[in-house]
Design an enzyme around this catalytic site. Sequence first.
Site, PDB file in Angstrom:
ATOM      1  N   SER A   1       0.989  -1.089   0.040  1.00  0.00           N
ATOM      2  CA  SER A   1       0.197   0.063  -0.044  1.00  0.00           C
ATOM      3  C   SER A   1       0.901   1.395  -0.037  1.00  0.00           C
ATOM      4  CB  SER A   1      -0.744   0.108   1.328  1.00  0.00           C
ATOM      5  OG  SER A   1      -0.293   0.087   2.630  1.00  0.00           O
ATOM      6  N   VAL A   2       0.149   2.177  -0.602  1.00  0.00           N
ATOM      7  CA  VAL A   2       0.833   3.719  -0.268  1.00  0.00           C
ATOM      8  C   VAL A   2      -0.187   4.567   0.219  1.00  0.00           C
ATOM      9  CG1 VAL A   2       0.194   4.292  -2.515  1.00  0.00           C
ATOM     10  CG2 VAL A   2       2.047   5.418  -1.754  1.00  0.00           C
ATOM     11  N   VAL A   3       0.134   5.426   1.019  1.00  0.00           N
ATOM     12  CA  VAL A   3      -0.779   6.584   1.422  1.00  0.00           C
ATOM     13  C   VAL A   3      -0.381   8.017   0.782  1.00  0.00           C
ATOM     14  CG1 VAL A   3      -1.492   7.900   3.603  1.00  0.00           C
ATOM     15  CG2 VAL A   3      -0.726   5.321   3.745  1.00  0.00           C
TER      16      VAL A   3
ATOM     17  N   ASP B   1      -2.630  -2.952  18.868  1.00  0.00           N
ATOM     18  CA  ASP B   1      -1.137  -2.445  18.643  1.00  0.00           C
ATOM     19  C   ASP B   1      -0.934  -0.846  18.927  1.00  0.00           C
ATOM     20  OD1 ASP B   1       1.300  -2.616  17.701  1.00  0.00           O
ATOM     21  OD2 ASP B   1       0.861  -2.068  15.648  1.00  0.00           O
TER      22      ASP B   1
END
Length: 488
Positions: free
Chosen positions: A26-28, A136
Amino acid sequence: MASTTTCTRFTDEYQLFEELGKGAFSVVRRCMKIPTGQEYAAKIINTKKLSARDHQKLEREARICRLLKHPNIVRLHDSISEEGFHYLVFDLVTGGELFEDIVAREYYSEADASHCIQQILESVNHCHLNGIVHRDLKPENLLLASKSKGAAVKLADFGLAIEVQGDQQAWFGFAGTPGYLSPEVLRKDPYGKPVDMWACGVILYILLVGYPPFWDEDQHRLYQQIKAGAYDFPSPEWDTVTPEAKDLINKMLTINPAKRITASEALKHPWICQRSTVASMMHRQETVDCLKKFNARRKLKGAILTTMLATRNFSAKSLLKKPDGVKKRKSSSSVQMMESTESSNTTIEDEDVKARKQEIIKVTEQLIEAINNGDFEAYTKICDPGLTAFEPEALGNLVEGMDFHRFYFENALSKSNKPIHTIILNPHVHLVGDDAACIAYIRLTQYMDGSGMPKTMQSEETRVWHRRDGKWQNVHFHRSGSPTVPIN
């Protein structure tokens, strides 16, 4: 002939800008909704690279994020699936990490720490009320809405979050970041909402003195510390912390999860709800100085991990030696990416898969032990009542239920006084989602025949397991080769 229409809603409605961060699949990127001009952060997942399990996790993350609407949680505004890509459209949070903001402040007191943890507890309480366990909680996932003074703390990254029923405790896999893991997770015990409260205790400890309660470069020793609850309040830095603050930490870092304070109870603690009269207003320069070093260590580890990921020259073992948890940084932009990069996810995924496979091997060994001992009661606890089977004794027929197996237990297995020893060779486990698995193996059974001579039988077996209410049950098996009962 009907034509299939490909969804292009994201492409049509949103304009993409610079990259804010990057993960394995993924990329943001910053994006803008064209009709309104409103800015967001888009997490773009390459679905062509995802396994079936990854798809399940993506669906779970989107489902959880859609459910959570709270001022202290990074909000999911849209979830769009297009050809080859899935887009999760989140709040654009521009304030960076909470811990980085604290070290830039001219004034920081116990009362400020109380206000920070209150907002974190509000977000955790909202999760727990909605049946969500984050799993988390750590500094990297605590962001600020903006650079403005007094900006809200936002909880981010629900990639490891799970859905639970009420106060359900079950084994959901080994997940989290080493220094923030609870004793029950490390013991591989059933767990639930209390794991988040343990992590809150670790975070609060750091907020007050700038270093963690549990620390060791050796991961095994770190885990031993956590399981023993071996932390203290050393002088001189803890001498200036109020007893009420220490009391709240003790209630959060309680080894027994059943006795650990809940989020709603913690919000009623005097150090939180009576902050103005209970929490100290004294500036804590030593905490700020220590926190700078703590942040620097995390960033250094993040840089090392980025290099390792870029070269792919890394192993699960090396990743597991990072008790602080690490973050990968790809952008000089002030905008914060709201996903945990491969620091914790790679660690947890490797550890999780390994632990789950080991769990299947262990329960298979328990089932075979019940057979060898002629213990039908133990056998029925591990098997589904509707168990189906192909086995030599059934002469190629599919048998269903327990009656067929009961005959052999009552008339042969339970009455045999011969020593039997079984070895499982080359077990191969296939995990099918979160609650199903298949194991294939060679089964060698050693026994003494009627004349006192040692004999060995071999069979090839495949078993299908399904987890219900946190317990694995055998729902089907297929055995070829020798029968179960040793022949004289």
